[in-house]
Write a protein that holds these residues in place. Structure first.
Motif, PDB file in Angstrom:
ATOM      1  N   GLY A 180       0.805  -1.210   0.000  1.00  0.00           N
ATOM      2  CA  GLY A 180       0.000   0.000   0.000  1.00  0.00           C
ATOM      3  C   GLY A 180       0.844   1.267   0.000  1.00  0.00           C
ATOM      4  O   GLY A 180       0.551   2.226  -0.721  1.00  0.00           O
ATOM      5  N   LEU A 181       1.913   1.274   0.808  1.00  0.00           N
ATOM      6  CA  LEU A 181       2.797   2.437   0.836  1.00  0.00           C
ATOM      7  C   LEU A 181       3.472   2.644  -0.518  1.00  0.00           C
ATOM      8  O   LEU A 181       3.653   3.781  -0.965  1.00  0.00           O
ATOM      9  N   SER A 182       3.838   1.549  -1.174  1.00  0.00           N
ATOM     10  CA  SER A 182       4.426   1.657  -2.515  1.00  0.00           C
ATOM     11  C   SER A 182       3.413   2.173  -3.525  1.00  0.00           C
ATOM     12  O   SER A 182       3.759   2.934  -4.439  1.00  0.00           O
ATOM     13  N   THR A 183       2.160   1.771  -3.368  1.00  0.00           N
ATOM     14  CA  THR A 183       1.097   2.275  -4.242  1.00  0.00           C
ATOM     15  C   THR A 183       0.926   3.776  -4.061  1.00  0.00           C
ATOM     16  O   THR A 183       0.790   4.532  -5.037  1.00  0.00           O
ATOM     17  N   ILE A 184       0.934   4.219  -2.813  1.00  0.00           N
ATOM     18  CA  ILE A 184       0.841   5.649  -2.516  1.00  0.00           C
ATOM     19  C   ILE A 184       2.021   6.390  -3.147  1.00  0.00           C
ATOM     20  O   ILE A 184       1.852   7.442  -3.776  1.00  0.00           O
ATOM     21  N   ASN A 185       3.222   5.842  -2.989  1.00  0.00           N
ATOM     22  CA  ASN A 185       4.418   6.442  -3.567  1.00  0.00           C
ATOM     23  C   ASN A 185       4.290   6.538  -5.090  1.00  0.00           C
ATOM     24  O   ASN A 185       4.614   7.568  -5.704  1.00  0.00           O
ATOM     25  N   GLY A 186       3.787   5.464  -5.716  1.00  0.00           N
ATOM     26  CA  GLY A 186       3.597   5.475  -7.162  1.00  0.00           C
ATOM     27  C   GLY A 186       2.597   6.518  -7.605  1.00  0.00           C
ATOM     28  O   GLY A 186       2.799   7.212  -8.619  1.00  0.00           O
ATOM     29  N   ALA A 187       1.503   6.655  -6.841  1.00  0.00           N
ATOM     30  CA  ALA A 187       0.485   7.650  -7.187  1.00  0.00           C
ATOM     31  C   ALA A 187       1.046   9.062  -7.079  1.00  0.00           C
ATOM     32  O   ALA A 187       0.717   9.941  -7.885  1.00  0.00           O
ATOM     33  N   ALA A 188       1.922   9.281  -6.083  1.00  0.00           N
ATOM     34  CA  ALA A 188       2.548  10.597  -5.942  1.00  0.00           C
ATOM     35  C   ALA A 188       3.477  10.882  -7.119  1.00  0.00           C
ATOM     36  O   ALA A 188       3.479  11.991  -7.671  1.00  0.00           O
ATOM     37  N   ILE A 189       4.269   9.884  -7.525  1.00  0.00           N
ATOM     38  CA  ILE A 189       5.151  10.058  -8.676  1.00  0.00           C
ATOM     39  C   ILE A 189       4.338  10.323  -9.949  1.00  0.00           C
ATOM     40  O   ILE A 189       4.734  11.121 -10.803  1.00  0.00           O
TER      41      ILE A 189
END
Length: 366
Positions: free
Chosen positions: A195-204
């Motif tokens: 989930g944290l990686s998904t959030i990071n991807g959405a921010a990028i």
């Protein structure tokens, strides 16, 4: 080599001496340096998903190539590599149409050794099952060459290993499966490593609002470091209504990163019309998701899955390494603890207990 062997569900892993075979024509022997402990390992350790035992779990790994088989062309001794559980054949319909992440689900047997061949892993005369064609809770892995990607030797191994599962699953689902647009709104249900990686991807990707949804306030606090702009705890009320209130009717994209029927259905319902809902979590076999059929018609909401981030890993992994080196991919914040092999049972239990302070625990081999 030493490895952590699972002989019964929910029992402590035993550190044992395991024999690993020599590389066949398309096989590669890798000396591991770091392995992430993923919630997917827990699903098999606690018996939620069946597996043949004894088995060596683990699949999120990075190391250095030691030996290669006679037909191997993708890697050479001395290369630093990251593994993946979704190898590709390169010749099937899915590979040739750019959907190589699906290849292993239909062509999986060709990445294993045949029934008449010596097993890759054994203890005496006892065959040891190879988990997801990897079995990374060990000092070495012996794998098909198409499970490996060469990376920059300057990349730290304890962060590189995370790219091989949790990070590509989250970031890849944003980039490849959902194709999140700049300025759009996103909800991520579950703020563990994926989930944290998904959030990071959405921010990028440039999402304007990224709503983190989790029962743990500790994990919601972590989500802010990865780019979350808003935070919803279902303990404070219906998460669907909370998300709709924050976004004036619902998000453009939702990602289910837990693996539960409830969160999958909530993710679908918190979208606005034409929204795209992507299931990333491992929903147990036999569990069905229920959504109002009329919603599909009149709102054009879409429900889809993404295995391993719909990756093209030999393209994606080097790019993710570069994003980390540029400070955009927050792998340093993803590592919550570094442990030895003897700490694996405790690490699995931490994930099973949903310990709030845990994102990714990493086994270090030296």
């Amino acid at each position: 080599m030493k490895a952590a062997v699972m002989r019964a569900p929910n029992a402590p892993l035993s550190i044992e001496e395991v024999t690993i075979s020599k590389p066949g024509p398309r096989e590669v022997l890798v000396r591991l340096k770091a392995v992430g402990v993923c919630h997917s390992d827990v699903h098999f350790w606690d018996g939620a998903f069946p597996t043949e035992m004894p088995v060596i779990l683990g699949h999120e790994s990075a190391g250095i190539v030691e030996q290669v088989g006679s037909m191997v062309s993708a890697v050479k001794p001395g290369d630093h590599v990251v593994s993946i559980l979704s190898p590709f054949c390169g010749t099937c319909e899915y590979c040739l149409t750019g959907h190589m992440s699906v290849c292993h689900t239909v062509n999986g047997e060709q990445f294993k050794r045949g029934p008449t061949e010596a097993p890759r892993l054994s203890i005496g005369k006892e065959k040891v099952s190879q988990f997801l064609n990897l079995s990374s809770f060990a000092e070495q892995i012996l794998v098909h060459e198409n499970t490996l990607c060469v990376i920059d030797k300057e990349m730290p191994m304890d962060r590189a290993c995370l790219i091989g599962c949790g990070v590509i699953t989250g970031v890849g689902s944003v980039f490849h499966a959902a194709k999140v647009e700049p300025g759009s709104t996103v909800a991520v249900l579950g703020c563990g490593g994926v989930g944290l990686s998904t959030i990071n991807g959405a921010a990028i990707a440039g999402a304007s609002r990224i709503i983190a949804v989790d029962l743990s306030d500790e994990k919601l606090a972590m989500a802010k470091k990865f780019g979350a702009t808003d935070f919803v705890n279902p303990k404070n009320g219906d998460p669907v209504e909370q998300v709709k209130a924050l976004t004036n009717g619902g998000v453009h994209y939702a990602f289910e990163c837990v693996g539960l029927k409830l969160t999958a259905e909530q993710g679908y319902m918190m979208m606005r019309p034409r929204g795209v809902m992507t299931v990333i979590g491992m929903i147990p076999p036999g569990v069905n998701i229920e959504i109002p059929g009329i919603e599909l018609l009149v709102t054009e909401k879409r429900l889809q899955g993404a295995v391993m981030g719909s990756n093209r890993f030999r393209i994606d992994f080097p790019r993710l390494v570069t994003l980390y080196q540029q400070g955009k991919l927050h792998l340093d914040d993803l590592v919550s603890d570094r442990i030895g092999m003897e700490g694996l049972t405790g690490a699995l239990q931490n994930l099973k207990d949903n310990k709030g302070s845990v994102a990714r625990q990493v086994v270090m081999f030296d």
